[in-house]
Design an enzyme around this catalytic site. Structure first.
Site, mmCIF file in Angstrom:
data_model
loop_
_atom_site.group_PDB
_atom_site.id
_atom_site.type_symbol
_atom_site.label_atom_id
_atom_site.label_comp_id
_atom_site.label_asym_id
_atom_site.label_seq_id
_atom_site.Cartn_x
_atom_site.Cartn_y
_atom_site.Cartn_z
ATOM 1 N N GLU A 91 0.822 -1.215 0.000
ATOM 2 C CA GLU A 91 0.000 0.000 0.000
ATOM 3 C C GLU A 91 0.855 1.265 0.000
ATOM 4 O OE1 GLU A 91 -3.684 -0.039 0.353
ATOM 5 O OE2 GLU A 91 -3.517 -2.123 -0.253
ATOM 6 N N HIS A 147 -4.672 1.442 7.337
ATOM 7 C CA HIS A 147 -3.284 1.749 6.989
ATOM 8 C C HIS A 147 -2.590 2.244 8.256
ATOM 9 C CE1 HIS A 147 -4.497 2.710 2.573
ATOM 10 N NE2 HIS A 147 -3.891 1.543 2.605
ATOM 11 N N ASP A 184 -0.756 4.748 8.597
ATOM 12 C CA ASP A 184 -0.770 6.214 8.748
ATOM 13 C C ASP A 184 -2.077 6.731 9.338
ATOM 14 O OD1 ASP A 184 -2.483 6.153 6.563
ATOM 15 O OD2 ASP A 184 -1.184 7.303 5.224
ATOM 16 N N CYS A 203 -2.926 11.231 3.889
ATOM 17 C CA CYS A 203 -3.233 10.322 2.767
ATOM 18 C C CYS A 203 -3.069 11.037 1.443
ATOM 19 C CB CYS A 203 -4.684 9.859 2.810
ATOM 20 S SG CYS A 203 -5.131 8.933 4.251
HETATM 21 O O1 SUG Z 1 -7.785 2.934 0.092
HETATM 22 N N1 SUG Z 1 -10.587 5.051 0.286
HETATM 23 C C1 SUG Z 1 -9.144 4.880 0.370
HETATM 24 C C2 SUG Z 1 -8.572 5.794 1.423
HETATM 25 C C3 SUG Z 1 -7.073 5.776 1.426
HETATM 26 C C4 SUG Z 1 -6.486 6.539 2.535
HETATM 27 N N2 SUG Z 1 -5.090 6.494 2.446
HETATM 28 C C5 SUG Z 1 -4.226 6.428 3.490
HETATM 29 N N3 SUG Z 1 -4.637 6.131 4.701
HETATM 30 N N4 SUG Z 1 -2.987 6.620 3.247
HETATM 31 C C6 SUG Z 1 -8.773 3.421 0.671
HETATM 32 O O2 SUG Z 1 -9.461 2.783 1.479
HETATM 33 C C7 SUG Z 1 -12.788 4.733 -0.694
HETATM 34 C C8 SUG Z 1 -13.440 4.838 -2.053
HETATM 35 C C9 SUG Z 1 -14.930 4.676 -2.005
HETATM 36 O O3 SUG Z 1 -15.447 4.017 -1.095
HETATM 37 O O4 SUG Z 1 -15.628 5.190 -2.912
HETATM 38 C C10 SUG Z 1 -11.269 4.545 -0.763
HETATM 39 O O5 SUG Z 1 -10.766 3.983 -1.692
#
Ligand code: SUG
Length: 446
Positions: free
Chosen positions: A174, A250, A252, A369
């Site tokens: 990731e 994650h 972070d 993020c």
């Molecule tokens: O991968 N949300 C992302 C959020 C990522 C956050 N990144 C970090 N923490 N670095 C994920 O879960 C949701 C999309 C939706 O539900 O439409 C999404 O992909």
């Protein structure tokens, strides 16, 4: 030689929507099917970039992916004209259409893992795009991410690009969301911390039971090998499986580091004492600050709700650190109280700035993020595509570009609208000219 940390923020794409695609990510699931505002989302992101630029930071921009992903929809058997493909997918498999329309590439902490030249065997900056295998909608990102990174960091003398890891859950990766780097100065060799959720080849080892562990130890080890890190520059730490099951998808979401500071929740890691002893031994320098937030001051659920740890800790030109927090932290009594006390303590963090990134937060993406950190020296910065570095002119150009192309509101039902596909392609075609990226998108290449 001068050294900088450049934050490359993801520009939110024109199809930003809430489709509930991320099992294990509380915000994504609870906001499923709400209307979104792509225009507001993109402008909130740009405002954050501009605020950091105005604080004297180097700030970069990463272009979004091409969505709807027509190539994938065709690979999945939907045929005919573009309009027919969209119509068939929306009738027969709306969940696949939603996945192929996600603007999830905005969270560029998941774009790649980056190791600065001070840490690597060949003295180059190394990039490996994340394969994001755990979520179908995110697994569609790495190829174009790799092209975009190649177009920004194009000089082989300074930059080394690796292919993403094999597309398989054993090597679920990731990117920088599970990676942070401690160092005394950005240009000094540092200790790279790789947090993982499970061991793929050792199913008997501890792992979460309810929600998936998106990063494996084996993926993190492969990245460290590819980047030419040695024994003394890498530490592999297991996330506490119980916090993954509570919604920490994650690392972070539960810890963040910058230079000689690691800011983390008491329950973040599985083997805190042992791992911290290893960090201390490898870091070697003094002082090193481990700032632990106790659970009796901020609970895990409050940390997930407010994203206290998905903050950016940055070193300002004046020398002290600031913490860039989402406004959700300000709205929470225990978290805002904690932060007000933190800046009075004997640590390098002396300031808190609150920023509104609510459109992203509703999908589980906070300030941290939204950015990919790239530590560069002045020669490497000079070799970076200058059109992707934010200044007042680029900020204005991108705001006008958003006003021209982005919708004010979007519902999941709108994703099948062929006009949205045309609008997105037109926007992205123009964007590749603004950022001078060349033809990185599939629709530009056939
Ligand atoms: O991968 N949300 C992302 C959020 C990522 C956050 N990144 C970090 N923490 N670095 C994920 O879960 C949701 C999309 C939706 O539900 O439409 C999404 O992909």
């Amino acid at each position: 030689m001068k050294h900088f940390e450049v934050n490359f923020d993801g520009l939110v794409g024109p199809t930003h929507n809430y489709a509930g695609l991320s099992f294990g990510n509380v915000a994504s699931l609870s906001n499923a099917n709400n209307p979104s505002s792509p225009r507001q989302a993109a402008k909130q992101g740009l405002k954050k970039m501009k605020a950091l630029h105005d604080m004297g930071m180097k700030q970069g921009v990463l272009a979004p992916q091409e969505r709807p992903d027509m190539l994938t929809l065709r690979r999945l058997g939907f045929t005919g004209s573009d309009a027919q493909v969209l119509a068939k997918a929306s009738q027969q498999a709306p969940h696949l259409l939603a996945a192929c329309c996600s603007a999830s590439s905005m969270w560029t902490a998941n774009a790649a893992t980056v190791s600065p030249s001070a840490d690597t065997a060949d003295g180059r900056v190394h990039f490996t795009p994340a394969n994001l295998t755990n979520k179908f909608h995110r697994s569609l990102e790495p190829v174009v991410t790799g092209r975009i990174l190649n177009a920004i960091f194009a000089n082989e003398r300074h930059f080394k690009h690796h292919q993403h890891l094999p597309d398989n859950e054993h090597f679920g990766d990731e990117g920088a969301a599970n990676h942070t780097r401690l160092c005394s100065q950005y240009g000094h060799s540092g200790v790279e911390l790789f947090a993982y959720g499970r061991q793929a080849f050792n199913p008997a080892a501890p792992a979460p039971k309810k929600f998936p562990a998106r990063q494996t130890l084996e993926a993190s080890q492969a990245i460290a090998r590819l980047h030419g890190l040695n024994e003394d520059t890498a530490v592999f730490m297991q996330q506490n499986p119980a916090v993954i099951d509570a919604g920490v998808f994650h690392n972070d979401v539960i810890s963040v580091g910058n230079q000689n500071v690691l800011f983390y929740h008491q329950d973040a890691f599985a083997n805190t004492e042992r791992d911290f002893a290893e960090i201390r031994r490898k870091f070697a320098d003094e002082p090193l600050y481990f700032i632990e937030v106790p659970r009796n001051q901020v609970s895990i659920s409050e940390a997930i709700k407010t994203y206290l740890f998905n903050t950016q800790i940055i070193t300002l030109p004046a020398g002290h650190m600031a913490i860039i927090a989402p406004t959700e932290c300000q709205e929470s009594a225990p978290v805002s109280r904690y932060l007000a006390e933190l800046v009075e303590q004997n640590t390098p963090i002396k300031e808190v700035r609150y920023m509104d990134v609510k459109e992203s937060m509703r999908n589980g993406g906070g300030p941290a993020c939204l950015r990919l950190r790239v530590a560069l020296n002045d020669q490497e910065l000079a070799a970076t595509n200058p059109n992707c570095l934010l200044d007042d002119a680029l900020f204005n150009t991108l705001n006008h570009w958003v006003d021209k192309h982005y919708r004010e509101q979007l519902q999941v039902a709108d994703l099948a609208d062929p006009a949205l596909l045309q609008e997105s392609r037109q926007a992205l075609d123009e964007l590749t000219q603004i950022l001078q990226l060349g033809s990185v998108y599939p629709f530009q290449r056939n």
